[in-house]
Design an enzyme around this catalytic site. Sequence first.
Site, short mmCIF file in Angstrom:
data_model
loop_
_atom_site.label_atom_id
_atom_site.label_comp_id
_atom_site.label_asym_id
_atom_site.label_seq_id
_atom_site.Cartn_x
_atom_site.Cartn_y
_atom_site.Cartn_z
N HIS A 126 -39.61 -3.96 -13.26
CA HIS A 126 -39.16 -2.85 -14.10
C HIS A 126 -39.52 -1.49 -13.50
O HIS A 126 -40.59 -1.30 -12.94
CB HIS A 126 -39.76 -2.97 -15.51
N ASP A 127 -38.58 -0.57 -13.60
CA ASP A 127 -38.76 0.83 -13.20
C ASP A 127 -38.91 1.02 -11.70
O ASP A 127 -39.21 2.13 -11.24
CB ASP A 127 -39.95 1.48 -13.93
N GLY A 144 -43.67 -3.55 -10.94
CA GLY A 144 -43.16 -2.42 -11.68
C GLY A 144 -43.56 -1.07 -11.09
O GLY A 144 -44.63 -0.93 -10.51
#
Length: 268
Positions: A126-127, A144
């Site tokens: 994520h991200d 992440g």
Amino acid sequence: MSIHSTAQVHASAVVEPGAVIGEGCRIGPFSVVGAEVTLGARVELKSHVVVTGWTEVGEDTVIFPFATVGEVPQDLKYVGEHTRLIVGKRCRIREGATLNTGTEGGGGVTRVGDDVLIMTGAHVGHDAQIGDRVILVNDVAIAGHCVLGDDVIVGGLSGVHQWVRIGQGAIIGAVTMVTNDVIPYGLVQAPRGELDGLNLVGLKRRGVDRAGITALRAAYQTLAQEEGSFLDRARKLAEESDNPLVREIADFILSKSDRSFLTPKGGR
């Protein structure tokens, strides 16, 4: 639902209402396309592909069987916020790869650039922000919030710790754990990730001339051996060098980071 008249959707595939399927797309058997997915022109999903979430896939990208693209983050802080995944043009996402959407705390968007190759079993957390022409070899794990510059290569079975930045043109050897930032054009190897020189092969393939490589080698020696802290040495490069590649390294070191740096052997 919007399916372009030239798109081909296998009878066993599921395209949920609301999805946008572009010109010339091909969706293979037993694939699933979620309601908030947009597939650009000529995207191909082989069989058994899942593309879900608020996900955009750029034109001419191919996704291979059993890849899962756009599922929710593997983050216990995630509580269902509406976040995105954006995949660029002409990417190749191979079998069993996983790419997650972002989180509110990380900016809300996971982004993959153009012409990226994500090999079998690799993971983009994520991200994460992945540049253009990046190669993630089999079973690489990008945690992440990581940032990978253009033309980075991460060798098979390697892991990149959350919040780590890897500068443009760097290469990470196989079976390596990277827990600190890597300078542009750096060469990292060993199980716990040691900065062991420059990615000379990559620089030559990029067409950097002899003078540019000589300047980078001199800059690396400055970072490894000059007096003062690592940041002091980077400031010296920023002040004294007019070579754009050297300045890129200096600027990368002097920019804001959530991690410390891998430093040259013998450096402090």
